[in-house]
Design a protein around this motif. Structure first.
Motif, PDB file in Angstrom:
ATOM      1  N   ALA A   1       0.834  -1.205   0.000  1.00  0.00           N
ATOM      2  CA  ALA A   1       0.000   0.000   0.000  1.00  0.00           C
ATOM      3  C   ALA A   1       0.870   1.257   0.000  1.00  0.00           C
ATOM      4  N   LEU A   2       1.986   1.225   0.728  1.00  0.00           N
ATOM      5  CA  LEU A   2       2.904   2.363   0.737  1.00  0.00           C
ATOM      6  C   LEU A   2       3.493   2.601  -0.645  1.00  0.00           C
ATOM      7  N   ALA A   3       3.953   1.523  -1.282  1.00  0.00           N
ATOM      8  CA  ALA A   3       4.512   1.662  -2.632  1.00  0.00           C
ATOM      9  C   ALA A   3       3.450   2.169  -3.602  1.00  0.00           C
ATOM     10  N   GLY A   4       2.223   1.657  -3.448  1.00  0.00           N
ATOM     11  CA  GLY A   4       1.131   2.122  -4.304  1.00  0.00           C
ATOM     12  C   GLY A   4       0.787   3.574  -4.053  1.00  0.00           C
ATOM     13  N   ALA A   5       0.859   3.995  -2.796  1.00  0.00           N
ATOM     14  CA  ALA A   5       0.537   5.387  -2.450  1.00  0.00           C
ATOM     15  C   ALA A   5       1.558   6.351  -3.049  1.00  0.00           C
ATOM     16  N   ILE A   6       2.831   5.981  -2.988  1.00  0.00           N
ATOM     17  CA  ILE A   6       3.860   6.829  -3.592  1.00  0.00           C
ATOM     18  C   ILE A   6       3.630   6.932  -5.090  1.00  0.00           C
ATOM     19  N   LEU A   7       3.289   5.800  -5.711  1.00  0.00           N
ATOM     20  CA  LEU A   7       3.052   5.794  -7.152  1.00  0.00           C
ATOM     21  C   LEU A   7       1.827   6.636  -7.511  1.00  0.00           C
ATOM     22  N   LEU A   8       0.766   6.527  -6.729  1.00  0.00           N
ATOM     23  CA  LEU A   8      -0.425   7.338  -6.981  1.00  0.00           C
ATOM     24  C   LEU A   8      -0.091   8.827  -6.863  1.00  0.00           C
TER      25      LEU A   8
ATOM     26  N   GLU B   1      13.254   6.211 -13.070  1.00  0.00           N
ATOM     27  CA  GLU B   1      13.990   6.570 -14.290  1.00  0.00           C
ATOM     28  C   GLU B   1      15.068   5.532 -14.597  1.00  0.00           C
ATOM     29  N   THR B   2      15.801   5.134 -13.571  1.00  0.00           N
ATOM     30  CA  THR B   2      16.840   4.110 -13.755  1.00  0.00           C
ATOM     31  C   THR B   2      16.223   2.776 -14.130  1.00  0.00           C
ATOM     32  N   TRP B   3      15.128   2.418 -13.463  1.00  0.00           N
ATOM     33  CA  TRP B   3      14.466   1.129 -13.678  1.00  0.00           C
ATOM     34  C   TRP B   3      13.908   1.009 -15.099  1.00  0.00           C
ATOM     35  N   LEU B   4      13.459   2.134 -15.651  1.00  0.00           N
ATOM     36  CA  LEU B   4      12.836   2.116 -16.981  1.00  0.00           C
ATOM     37  C   LEU B   4      13.828   2.375 -18.105  1.00  0.00           C
ATOM     38  N   ARG B   5      15.048   2.691 -17.774  1.00  0.00           N
ATOM     39  CA  ARG B   5      16.012   3.136 -18.795  1.00  0.00           C
ATOM     40  C   ARG B   5      16.098   2.154 -19.958  1.00  0.00           C
ATOM     41  N   GLY B   6      15.871   2.684 -21.152  1.00  0.00           N
ATOM     42  CA  GLY B   6      15.953   1.884 -22.371  1.00  0.00           C
ATOM     43  C   GLY B   6      14.721   1.059 -22.676  1.00  0.00           C
TER      44      GLY B   6
ATOM     45  N   ARG C   1       5.678  -3.162 -16.343  1.00  0.00           N
ATOM     46  CA  ARG C   1       4.434  -3.472 -15.639  1.00  0.00           C
ATOM     47  C   ARG C   1       4.410  -2.869 -14.235  1.00  0.00           C
ATOM     48  N   VAL C   2       3.243  -2.362 -13.868  1.00  0.00           N
ATOM     49  CA  VAL C   2       3.047  -1.792 -12.537  1.00  0.00           C
ATOM     50  C   VAL C   2       3.354  -2.831 -11.460  1.00  0.00           C
ATOM     51  N   THR C   3       2.892  -4.058 -11.659  1.00  0.00           N
ATOM     52  CA  THR C   3       3.126  -5.114 -10.672  1.00  0.00           C
ATOM     53  C   THR C   3       4.612  -5.306 -10.410  1.00  0.00           C
ATOM     54  N   ASP C   4       5.421  -5.226 -11.463  1.00  0.00           N
ATOM     55  CA  ASP C   4       6.865  -5.410 -11.308  1.00  0.00           C
ATOM     56  C   ASP C   4       7.482  -4.294 -10.467  1.00  0.00           C
ATOM     57  N   TRP C   5       7.017  -3.051 -10.678  1.00  0.00           N
ATOM     58  CA  TRP C   5       7.553  -1.942  -9.888  1.00  0.00           C
ATOM     59  C   TRP C   5       7.144  -2.064  -8.423  1.00  0.00           C
ATOM     60  N   LEU C   6       5.873  -2.329  -8.171  1.00  0.00           N
ATOM     61  CA  LEU C   6       5.421  -2.427  -6.785  1.00  0.00           C
ATOM     62  C   LEU C   6       6.079  -3.608  -6.077  1.00  0.00           C
ATOM     63  N   THR C   7       6.312  -4.696  -6.795  1.00  0.00           N
ATOM     64  CA  THR C   7       7.020  -5.842  -6.219  1.00  0.00           C
ATOM     65  C   THR C   7       8.435  -5.449  -5.826  1.00  0.00           C
ATOM     66  N   LYS C   8       9.082  -4.650  -6.663  1.00  0.00           N
ATOM     67  CA  LYS C   8      10.439  -4.196  -6.394  1.00  0.00           C
ATOM     68  C   LYS C   8      10.466  -3.184  -5.248  1.00  0.00           C
ATOM     69  N   ASP C   9       9.520  -2.254  -5.240  1.00  0.00           N
ATOM     70  CA  ASP C   9       9.597  -1.122  -4.331  1.00  0.00           C
ATOM     71  C   ASP C   9       8.989  -1.382  -2.961  1.00  0.00           C
ATOM     72  N   HIS C  10       8.068  -2.330  -2.850  1.00  0.00           N
ATOM     73  CA  HIS C  10       7.341  -2.451  -1.586  1.00  0.00           C
ATOM     74  C   HIS C  10       8.250  -2.892  -0.427  1.00  0.00           C
ATOM     75  N   THR C  11       9.348  -3.555  -0.740  1.00  0.00           N
ATOM     76  CA  THR C  11      10.256  -3.972   0.330  1.00  0.00           C
ATOM     77  C   THR C  11      11.101  -2.805   0.846  1.00  0.00           C
ATOM     78  N   LYS C  12      11.196  -1.739   0.051  1.00  0.00           N
ATOM     79  CA  LYS C  12      12.012  -0.582   0.423  1.00  0.00           C
ATOM     80  C   LYS C  12      11.176   0.604   0.882  1.00  0.00           C
ATOM     81  N   ALA C  13       9.900   0.619   0.519  1.00  0.00           N
ATOM     82  CA  ALA C  13       9.066   1.795   0.778  1.00  0.00           C
ATOM     83  C   ALA C  13       8.884   2.054   2.268  1.00  0.00           C
ATOM     84  N   THR C  14       8.760   1.000   3.057  1.00  0.00           N
ATOM     85  CA  THR C  14       8.508   1.184   4.491  1.00  0.00           C
ATOM     86  C   THR C  14       9.602   2.013   5.146  1.00  0.00           C
ATOM     87  N   GLY C  15      10.845   1.668   4.908  1.00  0.00           N
ATOM     88  CA  GLY C  15      11.955   2.404   5.495  1.00  0.00           C
ATOM     89  C   GLY C  15      12.004   3.851   5.035  1.00  0.00           C
ATOM     90  N   ALA C  16      11.744   4.072   3.745  1.00  0.00           N
ATOM     91  CA  ALA C  16      11.789   5.428   3.195  1.00  0.00           C
ATOM     92  C   ALA C  16      10.700   6.311   3.804  1.00  0.00           C
TER      93      ALA C  16
END
Length: 221
Positions: free
Chosen positions: A32-39, A75-80, A85-100
């Motif tokens: 939810a945190l990762a989704g909130a940042i994305l929203l 920007e780095t993740w999408l380079r080139g 997919r949104v699911t791929d980003w949230l899967t990547k980011d949700h483990t880091k979003a809590t600390g941030a």
């Protein structure tokens, strides 16, 4: 107070136990945190979501460190690639979003980090609330929309949609059963409160959060 915090920080304040400072329902809160940042980035027109894919529209800073850090990561993740997919980003980011998000709340002086050793060895971090006025105002706003029938503004509606999608009904309304608040939260989530593109982004993120939470449950079990 005059403090405007991000949607992700609002979700985190709802999730923190006021006394112990522990994050409750962490497995559901993190997506939810990762989704909130994305929203937030969608609302700021920095990213767009279409057909379950994420595209970066602008790298112009928003002035909010939590969001601008994610712009650089996306920007780095999408380079080139242009889009992924949104699911791929949230899967990547949700483990880091809590600390941030916790770090940002600490910078604002709303929570304080406390570290203690478990069994004298393992550090355990807790984040008890320092200033409860922001959370109280937040809960009053949610109550007005969900329990009082007041028409929510765009940000409040987006927050309610994220909480509903992540099944965080009990965190938002601890004194009410989820069954009592789900219908109104679903009504708000599906309502005509935002542009078509934003509502579509919410739907795609809700679907992605369900996938991530299901995968987390399987991994834990």
């Amino acid at each position: 107070m005059g403090i405007t915090i991000t949607l992700a920080e609002e979700i985190m304040l709802l999730s923190l136990d006021d006394e112990s400072g522990a994050v409750r329902q962490r497995q559901s809160v993190a997506p939810a945190l990762a989704g909130a940042i994305l929203l937030e980035l969608v609302l700021a027109e920095r990213v767009s979501i279409s057909g379950k894919h994420l595209e970066l529209r602008s790298t112009e800073p928003t002035g909010e460190p939590l969001l601008d850090g994610r712009i650089r990561l996306i920007e780095t993740w999408l380079r080139g690639l242009g889009r992924r997919r949104v699911t791929d980003w949230l899967t990547k980011d949700h483990t880091k979003a809590t600390g941030a998000v916790l770090e940002r709340l600490g910078e604002r002086g709303l929570v304080a980090e406390q570290v203690r050793k478990v069994l004298g060895v393992f550090p355990q971090r807790r984040y008890p609330e320092v200033d409860g006025t922001v959370e109280r105002a937040l809960r009053e706003r949610l109550a007005a929309a969900v329990l009082g029938g007041v028409r929510p503004d765009e940000r409040t509606a987006g927050l309610i949609a994220l909480l509903h999608g992540a099944k965080l009904h009990r965190l938002a309304f601890p004194d009410h059963s989820p069954a009592a608040v789900k219908p109104r939260m679903a009504e708000i989530a599906e309502g005509q409160w935002a542009a078509d593109g934003v509502r579509a982004a919410i739907r795609d993120m809700q679907a992605a959060m369900v996938v991530i939470m299901a995968a987390t449950v399987v991994a834990v079990s």
